[in-house]
Design an enzyme around this catalytic site. Structure first.
Site, PDB file in Angstrom:
ATOM      1  N   SER A 122      14.153  87.368  76.998  1.00 44.65           N
ATOM      2  CA  SER A 122      13.768  86.598  77.501  1.00 44.65           C
ATOM      3  C   SER A 122      14.499  85.276  77.978  1.00 44.65           C
ATOM      4  CB  SER A 122      12.865  86.130  76.282  1.00 44.65           C
ATOM      5  OG  SER A 122      11.598  86.477  76.541  1.00 44.65           O
ATOM      6  N   ALA A 181       3.280  97.680  69.287  1.00 49.20           N
ATOM      7  CA  ALA A 181       2.999  97.815  67.998  1.00 49.20           C
ATOM      8  C   ALA A 181       3.579  98.606  66.484  1.00 49.20           C
ATOM      9  CB  ALA A 181       1.043  97.825  67.764  1.00 49.20           C
ATOM     10  N   TYR A 219       3.028  82.254  73.197  1.00 46.17           N
ATOM     11  CA  TYR A 219       4.046  82.390  74.045  1.00 46.17           C
ATOM     12  C   TYR A 219       3.681  83.190  74.162  1.00 46.17           C
ATOM     13  CZ  TYR A 219       8.928  84.110  75.185  1.00 46.17           C
ATOM     14  OH  TYR A 219       9.829  84.614  75.684  1.00 46.17           O
ATOM     15  N   SER A 220       3.913  83.833  75.500  1.00 46.65           N
ATOM     16  CA  SER A 220       3.258  85.358  75.939  1.00 46.65           C
ATOM     17  C   SER A 220       4.151  85.860  77.393  1.00 46.65           C
ATOM     18  CB  SER A 220       1.722  85.522  76.907  1.00 46.65           C
ATOM     19  OG  SER A 220       0.695  86.363  77.195  1.00 46.65           O
ATOM     20  N   ARG A 345      13.924  75.904  76.303  1.00 45.22           N
ATOM     21  CA  ARG A 345      12.987  75.201  75.367  1.00 45.22           C
ATOM     22  C   ARG A 345      13.801  74.258  74.512  1.00 45.22           C
ATOM     23  NH1 ARG A 345      12.649  81.048  73.147  1.00 45.22           N
ATOM     24  NH2 ARG A 345      10.393  81.377  72.250  1.00 45.22           N
ATOM     25  N   THR A 359      15.754  81.664  73.758  1.00 46.07           N
ATOM     26  CA  THR A 359      16.564  82.831  72.700  1.00 46.07           C
ATOM     27  C   THR A 359      16.132  83.879  74.098  1.00 46.07           C
ATOM     28  OG1 THR A 359      14.619  82.262  71.631  1.00 46.07           O
ATOM     29  CG2 THR A 359      16.429  81.702  71.001  1.00 46.07           C
ATOM     30  N   SER A 386      17.874  94.064  67.448  1.00 46.52           N
ATOM     31  CA  SER A 386      16.955  94.082  67.729  1.00 46.52           C
ATOM     32  C   SER A 386      16.024  94.227  66.453  1.00 46.52           C
ATOM     33  CB  SER A 386      16.025  93.923  68.588  1.00 46.52           C
ATOM     34  OG  SER A 386      15.753  95.740  68.691  1.00 46.52           O
TER      35      SER A 386
END
Length: 420
Positions: A122, A181, A219-220, A345, A359, A386
């Protein structure tokens, strides 16, 4: 991105920056033996002087010297918690400090190095935001215009504006919550898949909005998929060309690429390892992937040197006109220590210093890339794993070590979980 612990209930995607699970573990007290898996190297060297300051004069408090010993302990702890390796590079008014620990490749046991390229997740969002703000500088985009002004019929809610998309206040559902998921099965299902931007948006629109446009921060990744669509529509060219022409070439970035949908990282690179849902299961090498599910939200490749160059230039006003820079830095608080502007950010550290950056979490890689508000000190830190909440929480301590100096150890004794 919602970042799970080693036994997550949900695995997710890039860049949300929240570390779930255990707090920061006690830092290792002794230096490891000098095997490739554990060796630590610290280098400090002279670098070319930073470019002349722009007309914009940023002010920032005087910073203490970076605490490289504390930074080294942060990276060693991340490796002890499950990352094969970790690295950090600090650029500070012409001086460069490099710290590495562990391995870049589990198969060959090649030691980690700060010159390797890696997937930045991101952190890509800041690149995308800069391109759109440059287009606004040129009068080709209005931040408060509805997205559908430029992409007719894309979104069912015609009130959603470009500014709300860039600030994660659109209410668009994050489609990656569905894709990942389950950590490893979700990743393997998309590792080699190629999506279009509109397919990703449609995955989001299957769900109700999380909030009314502008009502709340949520956040998306969908927001920055929309950003990619806007870039391509307004420029008439692929996002890769926009990144190259507007940021990569002007700043002389040698390790920064947008290779989607190619699966490989060009040149020398760090392998990335995905932590499975089941505790104790072996790490999965996630290095090769299309990252098509991320695209303009998280598919770029870079290096520590290039990210430091980028964020320093951004903070010093070298990429945007002053009025647009002010829009980028119009931060809104999302937690006690974190505020979000437009693809950027702001973090308030334990010593009272604020830093700007982003991040980046993508399968196999966890990145922190931040700069002082005047752009004179920059840090990129990476762990090549991760979906490990303990590692992500630990890596957050690199900010205190670099920007708070000797006060870092006191702060890391009672660490704060990074906010989204």
């Amino acid at each position: 991105m919602r970042t799970p612990t080693r036994t997550p209930a949900r695995t997710a995607t890039i860049g949300r920056g929240t570390a779930l699970g255990a707090a920061l573990l006690c830092l290792l007290a002794s230096t490891a033996q000098a095997t490739p898996a554990q060796a630590i190297s610290t280098q400090t060297a002279s670098a070319p002087a930073p470019p002349p300051a722009p007309a914009r004069v940023a002010t920032a408090p005087a910073l203490p010297a970076p605490d490289l010993a504390a930074l080294r302990r942060v990276l060693r702890t991340a490796v002890a918690q499950g990352a094969p390796g970790a690295l950090a590079r600090v650029d500070d008014r012409g001086a460069v400090s490099k710290v590495t620990v562990g391995v870049a490749d589990k198969a060959t046991r090649r030691a980690m190095t700060t010159t390797d390229r890696f997937r930045i997740g991101s952190v890509t969002k800041t690149f995308s935001a800069v391109v759109l703000l440059q287009l606004a500088d040129e009068g080709r985009l209005r931040l408060d215009a509805p997205v559908n002004t430029y992409l007719p019929g894309l979104l069912p809610d015609r009130r959603i504006t470009v500014r709300q998309v860039l600030g994660h206040r659109s209410g668009l559902y994050d489609y990656t919550e569905d894709l990942f998921a389950r950590t490893v099965p979700g990743f393997e299902a998309v590792r080699n898949k190629v999506f279009t931007y509109r397919q990703l948006v449609q995955l989001s629109l299957r769900h109700r909005p999380t909030n009314a446009p502008g009502a709340a921060y949520s956040y998306s990744n969908t927001n920055f998929v929309v950003a990619g669509l806007l870039i391509e529509k307004l420029t008439g060219r692929p996002v890769a060309t926009a990144y190259q022409d507007r940021i990569i070439r002007p700043l002389g970035l040698r390790d920064t690429f947008y290779v989607h949908p190619r699966t490989t990282i060009p040149g020398a690179h760090t392998h990335g390892y995905l932590t499975p849902d089941r505790a104790g299961a072996p790490l999965v090498d996630a290095t090769e992937q299309t990252a098509s599910w991320a695209q303009s939200a998280g598919a770029m490749i870079s290096s520590a040197r290039d990210l430091n160059t980028f964020f320093s230039a951004l903070a010093r006003g070298k990429l945007l006109a002053p009025a647009r820079q002010a829009q980028l830095e119009r931060f809104r608080q999302v937690s006690s220590t974190t505020a979000y502007g437009l693809g950027l950010r702001r973090r308030l550290l334990s010593c009272g210093v604020s830093v700007y950056g982003h991040t980046g979490l993508v399968q196999g890689y966890s990145t922190y890339a931040f700069t002082s508000t005047d752009g004179r000190r920059t840090l990129t830190a990476l762990a090549n794993t991760s979906n490990n909440g303990a590692v992500l929480t630990t890596l957050y301590g690199s900010l205190d070590a670099v920007f708070c100096g000797r006060s870092a150890d006191r702060a890391m004794a009672t660490p704060q979980r990074p906010a989204p």
